[in-house]
Motif scaffolding. Sequence first.
Motif, PDB file in Angstrom:
ATOM      1  N   MET A 151       0.827  -1.201   0.000  1.00  8.76           N
ATOM      2  CA  MET A 151       0.000   0.000   0.000  1.00  8.76           C
ATOM      3  C   MET A 151       0.863   1.253   0.000  1.00  8.76           C
ATOM      4  SD  MET A 151      -3.096  -0.896   2.636  1.00  8.76           S
ATOM      5  CE  MET A 151      -3.797  -2.547   2.733  1.00  8.76           C
ATOM      6  N   TYR A 152       0.215   2.360  -0.359  1.00 13.97           N
ATOM      7  CA  TYR A 152       0.877   3.671  -0.342  1.00 13.97           C
ATOM      8  C   TYR A 152      -0.048   4.665   0.354  1.00 13.97           C
ATOM      9  CZ  TYR A 152       2.561   8.224  -1.805  1.00 13.97           C
ATOM     10  OH  TYR A 152       3.003   9.519  -1.790  1.00 13.97           O
ATOM     11  N   THR A 153       0.552   5.625   1.053  1.00 16.51           N
ATOM     12  CA  THR A 153      -0.212   6.711   1.637  1.00 16.51           C
ATOM     13  C   THR A 153       0.586   8.011   1.585  1.00 16.51           C
ATOM     14  OG1 THR A 153      -1.389   7.501   3.598  1.00 16.51           O
ATOM     15  CG2 THR A 153       0.621   6.253   3.987  1.00 16.51           C
ATOM     16  N   ASP A 154      -0.147   9.117   1.451  1.00 19.52           N
ATOM     17  CA  ASP A 154       0.486  10.435   1.536  1.00 19.52           C
ATOM     18  C   ASP A 154       0.271  11.040   2.922  1.00 19.52           C
ATOM     19  OD1 ASP A 154      -2.204  11.050   1.507  1.00 19.52           O
ATOM     20  OD2 ASP A 154      -2.156  12.198  -0.363  1.00 19.52           O
ATOM     21  N   TYR A 155      -0.217  10.237   3.839  1.00 15.62           N
ATOM     22  CA  TYR A 155      -0.519  10.698   5.199  1.00 15.62           C
ATOM     23  C   TYR A 155       0.761  11.132   5.919  1.00 15.62           C
ATOM     24  CZ  TYR A 155      -2.260  10.469  10.039  1.00 15.62           C
ATOM     25  OH  TYR A 155      -2.608  10.755  11.347  1.00 15.62           O
ATOM     26  N   THR A 156       0.710  12.307   6.552  1.00 16.55           N
ATOM     27  CA  THR A 156       1.877  12.829   7.281  1.00 16.55           C
ATOM     28  C   THR A 156       1.543  13.150   8.737  1.00 16.55           C
ATOM     29  OG1 THR A 156       1.374  15.078   6.520  1.00 16.55           O
ATOM     30  CG2 THR A 156       2.959  13.796   5.207  1.00 16.55           C
ATOM     31  N   GLY A 157       0.354  12.756   9.176  1.00 14.63           N
ATOM     32  CA  GLY A 157      -0.057  13.035  10.548  1.00 14.63           C
ATOM     33  C   GLY A 157       0.567  12.070  11.552  1.00 14.63           C
ATOM     34  N   ASP A 158       0.137  12.220  12.783  1.00 13.43           N
ATOM     35  CA  ASP A 158       0.658  11.379  13.857  1.00 13.43           C
ATOM     36  C   ASP A 158       0.162   9.942  13.715  1.00 13.43           C
ATOM     37  OD1 ASP A 158       1.929  13.537  15.017  1.00 13.43           O
ATOM     38  OD2 ASP A 158       0.262  13.994  16.370  1.00 13.43           O
ATOM     39  N   LEU A 159       1.011   9.013  14.105  1.00 13.16           N
ATOM     40  CA  LEU A 159       0.627   7.610  14.187  1.00 13.16           C
ATOM     41  C   LEU A 159       0.175   7.317  15.613  1.00 13.16           C
ATOM     42  CD1 LEU A 159       3.559   5.980  12.180  1.00 13.16           C
ATOM     43  CD2 LEU A 159       1.245   6.478  11.360  1.00 13.16           C
ATOM     44  N   VAL A 160      -0.892   6.519  15.735  1.00 14.46           N
ATOM     45  CA  VAL A 160      -1.449   6.208  17.051  1.00 14.46           C
ATOM     46  C   VAL A 160      -1.548   4.690  17.201  1.00 14.46           C
ATOM     47  CG1 VAL A 160      -3.382   6.551  18.625  1.00 14.46           C
ATOM     48  CG2 VAL A 160      -2.814   8.329  16.953  1.00 14.46           C
ATOM     49  N   PRO A 161      -0.625   4.071  17.934  1.00 14.31           N
ATOM     50  CA  PRO A 161      -0.684   2.615  18.099  1.00 14.31           C
ATOM     51  C   PRO A 161      -1.916   2.192  18.883  1.00 14.31           C
ATOM     52  CG  PRO A 161       0.980   3.579  19.544  1.00 14.31           C
ATOM     53  CD  PRO A 161       0.507   4.679  18.648  1.00 14.31           C
ATOM     54  N   GLU A 162      -2.535   1.088  18.462  1.00 20.23           N
ATOM     55  CA  GLU A 162      -3.739   0.576  19.116  1.00 20.23           C
ATOM     56  C   GLU A 162      -3.323  -0.218  20.356  1.00 20.23           C
ATOM     57  OE1 GLU A 162      -7.935  -1.562  17.762  1.00 20.23           O
ATOM     58  OE2 GLU A 162      -6.098  -2.014  16.678  1.00 20.23           O
ATOM     59  N   THR A 163      -3.223   0.464  21.472  1.00 20.24           N
ATOM     60  CA  THR A 163      -2.676  -0.140  22.687  1.00 20.24           C
ATOM     61  C   THR A 163      -3.540  -1.281  23.218  1.00 20.24           C
ATOM     62  OG1 THR A 163      -3.755   1.605  23.984  1.00 20.24           O
ATOM     63  CG2 THR A 163      -1.436   1.940  23.374  1.00 20.24           C
ATOM     64  N   LYS A 164      -4.851  -1.231  22.976  1.00 18.72           N
ATOM     65  CA  LYS A 164      -5.712  -2.301  23.487  1.00 18.72           C
ATOM     66  C   LYS A 164      -5.448  -3.627  22.788  1.00 18.72           C
ATOM     67  CE  LYS A 164      -9.744  -1.499  20.508  1.00 18.72           C
ATOM     68  NZ  LYS A 164     -11.191  -1.178  20.460  1.00 18.72           N
ATOM     69  N   GLU A 165      -4.760  -3.569  21.630  1.00 19.20           N
ATOM     70  CA  GLU A 165      -4.344  -4.779  20.920  1.00 19.20           C
ATOM     71  C   GLU A 165      -2.890  -5.140  21.221  1.00 19.20           C
ATOM     72  OE1 GLU A 165      -6.117  -6.900  19.061  1.00 19.20           O
ATOM     73  OE2 GLU A 165      -7.949  -5.776  19.480  1.00 19.20           O
ATOM     74  N   GLY A 166      -2.340  -4.505  22.240  1.00 20.40           N
ATOM     75  CA  GLY A 166      -0.972  -4.820  22.654  1.00 20.40           C
ATOM     76  C   GLY A 166       0.104  -4.169  21.814  1.00 20.40           C
ATOM     77  N   ILE A 167      -0.266  -3.194  20.998  1.00 17.76           N
ATOM     78  CA  ILE A 167       0.713  -2.519  20.136  1.00 17.76           C
ATOM     79  C   ILE A 167       1.357  -1.380  20.912  1.00 17.76           C
ATOM     80  CG2 ILE A 167       1.065  -1.262  17.969  1.00 17.76           C
ATOM     81  CD1 ILE A 167      -1.406  -2.782  16.894  1.00 17.76           C
ATOM     82  N   LYS A 168       2.663  -1.449  21.092  1.00 17.94           N
ATOM     83  CA  LYS A 168       3.398  -0.453  21.879  1.00 17.94           C
ATOM     84  C   LYS A 168       3.809   0.754  21.038  1.00 17.94           C
ATOM     85  CE  LYS A 168       3.454  -3.213  25.490  1.00 17.94           C
ATOM     86  NZ  LYS A 168       2.618  -2.924  26.682  1.00 17.94           N
ATOM     87  N   LYS A 169       4.134   0.509  19.761  1.00 19.18           N
ATOM     88  CA  LYS A 169       4.618   1.587  18.898  1.00 19.18           C
ATOM     89  C   LYS A 169       4.105   1.393  17.478  1.00 19.18           C
ATOM     90  CE  LYS A 169       9.090   1.936  21.318  1.00 19.18           C
ATOM     91  NZ  LYS A 169      10.563   1.807  21.138  1.00 19.18           N
TER      92      LYS A 169
END
Length: 207
Positions: A151-169
């Motif tokens: 995939m490709y994205t032009d998104y430049t905003g903040d990334l938000v890890p889904e902590t409830k799924e155990g994602i730290k970063k």
Amino acid sequence: MYKVFVNDIPIILSTEKKIGKQYTTIPLKQAKFKKLIRKINNGELLYVNLYHKDEERLEKFLRKKLPVVEAGGALVYNAKKEILFIRRNGKWDLPKGKLEKGESPQEGAIRETEEETGVQNLVIRKFIAQTYHVFKRNDKFKLKITYWYEMYTDYTGDLVPETKEGIKKAKWKNFAKSQKALKESYENVKLLFPKEYLTTHPNDRVS
């Protein structure tokens, strides 16, 4: 050929009787799949090739032997040619997750990537591959089949890890940092990357 990962050890399913001296070849009809999984988990078996001359029989065998969970995942590039990684369970991984009822693999891959990282504006470029791995849930073995898309994205905003799924970063990583992350990743994830990511970059080599 199929590679079904048990932890990071692959069970090979192929149409070839001989794929290497270290491999034990077992005819598909004689294979006791759950027993092989237990042997691998116990460290008793490292190299096994399940053989059948008809390739279509190989995946049918897999789907028959274990309950199947289907998932969608993404190898996402941005405008800087960086790749989107997540950190979960002490490993660098790529965003992925279980398909919802009635959802296509493409739809699921986009939804899961957005939910797990906060990224937006995803566009699918191409299908990469299917990966297979065995996991245990409620004391039962299951087979996860993941459909992966570039995939490709032009998104430049903040990334938000889904902590409830155990994602730290959730992190964008350039070529060099991606190489480093792959050293702390899973073998089935490594299969998705162009070969140059698994070797030294030509510009970094000493001539």
